[in-house]
Motif scaffolding. Sequence first.
Motif, short mmCIF file in Angstrom:
data_model
loop_
_atom_site.label_atom_id
_atom_site.label_comp_id
_atom_site.label_asym_id
_atom_site.label_seq_id
_atom_site.Cartn_x
_atom_site.Cartn_y
_atom_site.Cartn_z
N GLN A 124 0.83 -1.21 0.00
CA GLN A 124 0.00 0.00 0.00
C GLN A 124 0.87 1.25 0.00
O GLN A 124 0.57 2.23 -0.69
CB GLN A 124 -0.93 -0.03 1.21
N LEU A 125 1.94 1.23 0.77
CA LEU A 125 2.85 2.37 0.78
C LEU A 125 3.54 2.53 -0.56
O LEU A 125 3.71 3.65 -1.06
CB LEU A 125 3.88 2.20 1.90
N ASN A 126 3.95 1.42 -1.17
CA ASN A 126 4.56 1.50 -2.49
C ASN A 126 3.61 2.08 -3.51
O ASN A 126 4.01 2.88 -4.37
CB ASN A 126 5.01 0.11 -2.95
N ALA A 127 2.33 1.70 -3.44
CA ALA A 127 1.35 2.18 -4.40
C ALA A 127 1.18 3.69 -4.31
O ALA A 127 0.94 4.36 -5.33
CB ALA A 127 0.02 1.48 -4.18
N ARG A 128 1.31 4.24 -3.13
CA ARG A 128 1.10 5.68 -2.96
C ARG A 128 2.40 6.47 -3.03
O ARG A 128 2.42 7.59 -3.56
CB ARG A 128 0.41 5.97 -1.62
N PHE A 129 3.49 5.90 -2.54
CA PHE A 129 4.73 6.67 -2.41
C PHE A 129 5.88 6.13 -3.25
O PHE A 129 7.00 6.61 -3.14
CB PHE A 129 5.16 6.72 -0.94
#
Length: 285
Positions: A124-129
């Motif tokens: 989820q963090l990779n998808a946003r950041f």
Amino acid sequence: MSTKTGETPTQRPERRAPDLSGLHEVTGFPFPVHVSPGGVERGGLVAQRAQQVAAWLSETVGAPPTPPLFVVGPQDWQKVAIFPIYGVVHVSRDRMVINQELPPMWDAFLDNVIPELPRQTKGQLNARFGDPIDLAPLNDLFVAHEMSHLSHDFAGWHDPGNLWLRELIANVGMVGYLSDVEAEMLPILDAAAACWSAPVQWPIRALARIREPADGHGLNGVANYIWFQLGLIIVARRLWDRHGPAAFQRLCELSRGPELTQPEVLAMLDDIDSEIGQAVRNWPN
């Protein structure tokens, strides 16, 4: 982090006037803006947000004039900054200082957190950041946090155990500003909850010890301090979502009165929202 309310876990050096040599001025704002070479565009964007935050604070709780803004690279940080570690955004009555480049403190923080995150949360963090994770957007939102420090006054408060309250109020101001003015940026704060979920054994965890130096875990305890801030963002979002500007106004009014003991502070939070008071008592769980 303000000079009264946002000391980092490092010793504060003696105050000196900013050195403007080699900096460029960005015009068109009601406060001075100075940037390192190559930073005019970014400086203008940061100044635009600062101007919007100032207007929101003025309408919501009142605030003094915005101090000169410095958006500088690591080569110019020591010329203008009050705090020595590059990228620790901070404000005082005579300056606000923010990084021109993403500082290493976020990588130091993520080096502790990422290995402990569940795969889904990391995804989820990779998808946003991005991958690797780039928390520059989160870092830049702290302009609103720092300026919110200008809206309260803890001049008569000296108990170091109450310092966390100053950071909570600044985070409520940041959440409130984003909710009212830049709502599209609110999802960036989801990184706080995601990172908070990592079971990292930080050297210092007790809320009353938020400003103590921490050995290890990167950059003289700054990574540990970021963990505190992200946890307080979670509490601040809950407080704003339930009570809106009334909670921020009441907390700012509290800061202008006589210092309260820890039990009195918690009782005040209970009066606003008993679940918030309990969340602070249960920190960090």
